[in-house]
Each structure stands twice: as C-alpha cells, then as structure tokens.
Design a protein around this motif. Sequence first.
Motif, PDB file in Angstrom:
ATOM      1  N   MET A 145       0.836  -1.208   0.000  1.00 50.60           N
ATOM      2  CA  MET A 145       0.000   0.000   0.000  1.00 50.60           C
ATOM      3  C   MET A 145       0.870   1.259   0.000  1.00 50.60           C
ATOM      4  N   MET A 146       1.889   1.224   0.843  1.00 49.23           N
ATOM      5  CA  MET A 146       2.775   2.381   0.959  1.00 49.23           C
ATOM      6  C   MET A 146       3.481   2.669  -0.372  1.00 49.23           C
ATOM      7  N   ARG A 147       3.935   1.629  -1.066  1.00 47.19           N
ATOM      8  CA  ARG A 147       4.623   1.840  -2.345  1.00 47.19           C
ATOM      9  C   ARG A 147       3.674   2.361  -3.420  1.00 47.19           C
ATOM     10  N   ALA A 148       2.369   2.189  -3.207  1.00 42.94           N
ATOM     11  CA  ALA A 148       1.375   2.740  -4.128  1.00 42.94           C
ATOM     12  C   ALA A 148       0.935   4.145  -3.710  1.00 42.94           C
ATOM     13  N   GLY A 149       1.604   4.719  -2.699  1.00 40.60           N
ATOM     14  CA  GLY A 149       1.360   6.113  -2.327  1.00 40.60           C
ATOM     15  C   GLY A 149       0.460   6.337  -1.130  1.00 40.60           C
ATOM     16  N   THR A 150       0.102   5.278  -0.401  1.00 37.16           N
ATOM     17  CA  THR A 150      -0.743   5.433   0.783  1.00 37.16           C
ATOM     18  C   THR A 150       0.136   5.728   2.000  1.00 37.16           C
ATOM     19  N   THR A 151      -0.219   6.786   2.735  1.00 36.00           N
ATOM     20  CA  THR A 151       0.551   7.156   3.930  1.00 36.00           C
ATOM     21  C   THR A 151      -0.284   7.104   5.207  1.00 36.00           C
ATOM     22  N   LEU A 152      -1.610   6.944   5.069  1.00 37.23           N
ATOM     23  CA  LEU A 152      -2.518   6.789   6.211  1.00 37.23           C
ATOM     24  C   LEU A 152      -3.498   5.682   5.861  1.00 37.23           C
ATOM     25  N   VAL A 153      -3.624   4.684   6.733  1.00 36.32           N
ATOM     26  CA  VAL A 153      -4.501   3.560   6.432  1.00 36.32           C
ATOM     27  C   VAL A 153      -5.293   3.160   7.666  1.00 36.32           C
ATOM     28  N   GLU A 154      -6.570   2.862   7.455  1.00 35.96           N
ATOM     29  CA  GLU A 154      -7.402   2.311   8.526  1.00 35.96           C
ATOM     30  C   GLU A 154      -7.288   0.801   8.467  1.00 35.96           C
ATOM     31  N   CYS A 155      -7.055   0.159   9.609  1.00 32.43           N
ATOM     32  CA  CYS A 155      -6.903  -1.299   9.677  1.00 32.43           C
ATOM     33  C   CYS A 155      -7.874  -1.858  10.700  1.00 32.43           C
ATOM     34  N   LYS A 156      -8.625  -2.883  10.286  1.00 34.21           N
ATOM     35  CA  LYS A 156      -9.669  -3.462  11.138  1.00 34.21           C
ATOM     36  C   LYS A 156      -9.226  -4.784  11.753  1.00 34.21           C
ATOM     37  N   SER A 157      -9.843  -5.082  12.892  1.00 33.12           N
ATOM     38  CA  SER A 157      -9.896  -6.463  13.344  1.00 33.12           C
ATOM     39  C   SER A 157     -11.103  -7.060  12.599  1.00 33.12           C
ATOM     40  N   GLY A 158     -11.764  -8.076  13.154  1.00 35.37           N
ATOM     41  CA  GLY A 158     -12.983  -8.564  12.518  1.00 35.37           C
ATOM     42  C   GLY A 158     -12.903  -9.965  11.959  1.00 35.37           C
ATOM     43  N   TYR A 159     -11.687 -10.553  11.962  1.00 33.41           N
ATOM     44  CA  TYR A 159     -11.575 -11.953  11.564  1.00 33.41           C
ATOM     45  C   TYR A 159     -11.254 -12.817  12.779  1.00 33.41           C
ATOM     46  N   GLY A 160     -11.703 -12.330  13.939  1.00 30.83           N
ATOM     47  CA  GLY A 160     -11.551 -13.095  15.169  1.00 30.83           C
ATOM     48  C   GLY A 160     -12.918 -13.473  15.707  1.00 30.83           C
ATOM     49  N   LEU A 161     -13.754 -12.442  15.862  1.00 31.73           N
ATOM     50  CA  LEU A 161     -15.117 -12.531  16.412  1.00 31.73           C
ATOM     51  C   LEU A 161     -15.120 -12.891  17.891  1.00 31.73           C
ATOM     52  N   SER A 162     -14.306 -13.868  18.315  1.00 35.25           N
ATOM     53  CA  SER A 162     -14.161 -14.119  19.763  1.00 35.25           C
ATOM     54  C   SER A 162     -13.291 -13.013  20.350  1.00 35.25           C
ATOM     55  N   LEU A 163     -13.490 -12.726  21.642  1.00 36.96           N
ATOM     56  CA  LEU A 163     -12.707 -11.668  22.297  1.00 36.96           C
ATOM     57  C   LEU A 163     -11.215 -11.963  22.198  1.00 36.96           C
ATOM     58  N   GLU A 164     -10.838 -13.203  22.418  1.00 39.96           N
ATOM     59  CA  GLU A 164      -9.417 -13.574  22.417  1.00 39.96           C
ATOM     60  C   GLU A 164      -8.760 -13.251  21.072  1.00 39.96           C
ATOM     61  N   THR A 165      -9.406 -13.638  19.969  1.00 37.08           N
ATOM     62  CA  THR A 165      -8.784 -13.425  18.655  1.00 37.08           C
ATOM     63  C   THR A 165      -8.898 -11.979  18.200  1.00 37.08           C
ATOM     64  N   GLU A 166      -9.991 -11.312  18.555  1.00 38.74           N
ATOM     65  CA  GLU A 166     -10.086  -9.878  18.246  1.00 38.74           C
ATOM     66  C   GLU A 166      -8.947  -9.113  18.916  1.00 38.74           C
ATOM     67  N   LEU A 167      -8.657  -9.446  20.160  1.00 41.41           N
ATOM     68  CA  LEU A 167      -7.564  -8.773  20.871  1.00 41.41           C
ATOM     69  C   LEU A 167      -6.214  -9.131  20.258  1.00 41.41           C
ATOM     70  N   LYS A 168      -6.078 -10.369  19.809  1.00 35.79           N
ATOM     71  CA  LYS A 168      -4.835 -10.762  19.128  1.00 35.79           C
ATOM     72  C   LYS A 168      -4.618  -9.886  17.893  1.00 35.79           C
ATOM     73  N   MET A 169      -5.679  -9.691  17.111  1.00 34.80           N
ATOM     74  CA  MET A 169      -5.568  -8.852  15.917  1.00 34.80           C
ATOM     75  C   MET A 169      -5.250  -7.409  16.273  1.00 34.80           C
ATOM     76  N   LEU A 170      -5.897  -6.893  17.302  1.00 34.14           N
ATOM     77  CA  LEU A 170      -5.659  -5.500  17.703  1.00 34.14           C
ATOM     78  C   LEU A 170      -4.248  -5.305  18.243  1.00 34.14           C
ATOM     79  N   ARG A 171      -3.685  -6.339  18.882  1.00 31.89           N
ATOM     80  CA  ARG A 171      -2.288  -6.250  19.333  1.00 31.89           C
ATOM     81  C   ARG A 171      -1.344  -6.175  18.137  1.00 31.89           C
ATOM     82  N   VAL A 172      -1.637  -6.937  17.084  1.00 29.69           N
ATOM     83  CA  VAL A 172      -0.810  -6.895  15.873  1.00 29.69           C
ATOM     84  C   VAL A 172      -0.899  -5.512  15.214  1.00 29.69           C
ATOM     85  N   ILE A 173      -2.112  -4.961  15.143  1.00 29.29           N
ATOM     86  CA  ILE A 173      -2.287  -3.607  14.580  1.00 29.29           C
ATOM     87  C   ILE A 173      -1.524  -2.587  15.420  1.00 29.29           C
ATOM     88  N   GLU A 174      -1.582  -2.727  16.742  1.00 32.29           N
ATOM     89  CA  GLU A 174      -0.863  -1.805  17.634  1.00 32.29           C
ATOM     90  C   GLU A 174       0.647  -1.900  17.419  1.00 32.29           C
TER      91      GLU A 174
END
Length: 426
Positions: A145-174
Amino acid sequence: MAGGHHLLLENARQVVLVCTRGERFLAGDALRSLEVLEGASLVVGTDGFIKAIGPADAIQKQFSGETFQERIDCSGKCILPGSADLPTASLYFPDLRASLCVQLAGATYMDIHQAGGGINFTVERTRQASEEELYNSFQQRLGCMMRAGTTLVECKSGYGLSLETELKMLRVIERARRELDISISATYCGAHSVPKGKTASEAADDIIKNHLPRLKELGRSGEIHVDNIDVFCEKGVFDLDSTRRILQSGKDIGLQINFHGDELHPMKAAELGAELGAQAISHLEEVSDEGIAAMATARCCAVLLPTTAYMLRLKQPRARKMLDEGVIVALGSDFNPNAYCFSMPMVMHLACVNMRMSMPEALAAATINAAYALGKSHIQGSLEVGKQGDLIIISSPRWEHLIYQFGGHHELIDYVIAKGKVIYKK
C-alpha cells in the motif's frame, strides 16, 4: 537555524496542496478545482511537519544558508499528498484465491458467506495463526500500500469474532502502529459476522458486555489504542437494532463510528449513522435518497469503494447524487480477501470511469476527505504548513497522470514520504 530543517523538495513543476485554508473536508462547489502551485518548493522540519510551501525562488531566498539533511530535485515532477485508505481488512490469514474462483463461477457474496466461506473461512484460519504469522503478512501488505502512495490507512480487526482473537488482531495492529512508518487508524470490528451458535442479538450482547469493557480497560492502560468501531449492518448479519446498540456502546467509550452500511440491501444504515453522529459510513451501494440527505446534513462522510462494486459485480454507489447533494465523499480500496487491491491510484481511476467523478473530486476524496473520515484531516490529507509531511513525488509534469495511467503507479511514483521521512524510493 542551521540543521533545523530535515527535507527540501525543490523546483517541482506542480505542488498539489488540495486545501489552503485549513479545511477539514471538501464538498460541493469546493471540489470543482483543487489548489495547485506551479514551480514550487516545500520544506519539512525535523519534527516531520511542513514548515513552508511556496514559489521556488521565494523558498530558496527564505532558506538560503540553511542546511538540510536531504534535498530532492523535483524538476519536471509533481508533489501530491499521500493517500488515505479506508476501510481495509488487511490483517487476516491466509490468501483467499479460492474465494475469487467461486465468485467467478457465479456465486454471490452472501452465497459464499452462508455456505461457510468468506468471512467465516478467514475467521477459522486467523484464529489458528500466531501473532508473528499475522504480523509478517500484515507488514507485507502495508508495504505494498505504501509503495502505491498510501501514507494513512485504517486497519480493522474482525476476523476473530471471539474476544481472544479480536484482541490478538488488535495487538498486531498496535505493533504495526508503533513500528512502521505508515500512519494507522485502528478499528475494532468484532461485529463483522455473527459467530456460529449465536444470534445477532446474542452476539451484540457479548460485544457490549464483554468486548467493549475490555477494550476500554486496555486503552486506559496504553496497551492497545483503538480509534473506530465498525459493524457489518446487513440482512442476514447484524440488523439495524443490533447495529445501533453496538455502535452507541462503542461511541460511549470514545470510539468514532465508522461502519459498513447499505451495501447489499437497503437497511436505512445511512439514516442510522447520521442519527448517531457517525464519522463515516462505507459501501452505500443501496443507500436511500433520505439516507443521502441525512448524511449531507450530519456531515457524515460517505466512503465509496469502486473496487468492491467492480469485484463483487454490484451496482455502483450513486456518487454523483451524493456529490451534488453536498455529501462529503471519500474513496477507499476496501482491501480484503474479496477486494485484493493495494492501489489508491487505481481506486481513483475506477471512481472516475465507473462512478463519473472528476479527477479533482477523486483526488480530494482519496486525500483530505478520506483523512476526515478517520478524524485525521486536521493533520493529514493536504499539503499545508503545520500538517504532517506525508506526500508522494511522481515523475510527470501534470498531477492528473496519477489517476489517468491505470495501473501505472509503479512507474510514476518516484518517492513516498511519511512524516518527512523517505519511506520508498524507486
């Protein structure tokens, strides 16, 4: 003041400012033409913020005798703001080529979803993946994305659905937010699909009683920073009542409302978003006339996704009606396993061809208005003194070539600069 400035971009053929008066968004007549300087230079300070923009000779005179850590000769080239891209579900595991094969054979998005594919398939694989596996694939996608000129991106969780996996995704985003140069806006999307064995109402209860209180706690401790809350408001997924309850509960803990609405069926999601004070609603292929009017009045941004309409063979969102009625319109790639596109220049091109947007409208929609949709347009989305030094340099004497040359961004983009730092050089 020697050494007080980091970067000088000099003698550009064009510098596309987009805005000049601190506008948070552009709508209506303001989109007819964008602010462009000819024969200009730009200075970024050591703090990563723009210190000066103006005619090349005036900048040269103002900063004569000063030392810059880096100088880039932009003769014959154009400088534009970096793109902002939302929504993206770029954190998932694994690659879903099979999903496209089924779609091309004639299955609809909801056919695949109801058969256990789509989001449900990705959820199972993402739950099994380690944080390191998720981070490595996520980092690679953000690099594209960055090499295509994107400098600000919104990133979602949402492929966890359970609290445990949603938090895992949010930790990766963080982790990515802290370690990478691209700016990231984090979105909690635990209501991306209804988990197996639950009704929409039961899933909403779980999110409100368990997920959101935990997010609030982790936000207060500084472990995870979340900006936005998203719900997939759709027939057969989350109905209007469940969507309302989740979004309001997210807003109550300080999250911006930024959700999927009116994509496959008319759900009155636009009316709901306007009522709740949503920052933005994405998709809107099936939005009503009343919803468009409500969004215009509420200054709720419509995030239109030409790649999704193209790849899922949906009808195009009514961009022209929204623009003519004064809605704030942004563009996004909707990068996800069903819309595998990293390139905002290609998104802008599709918006111009398929949604009949003009090039100035498309560029504003991918920069200042997309930043507005993320609540970031006070510091990103245009080239103005005091804003973050997020920009691209293209090897063309006219900025329109970024949109005109469909699929040509790899050859056009010479530099991507984020917070005043060169993060890509061709």
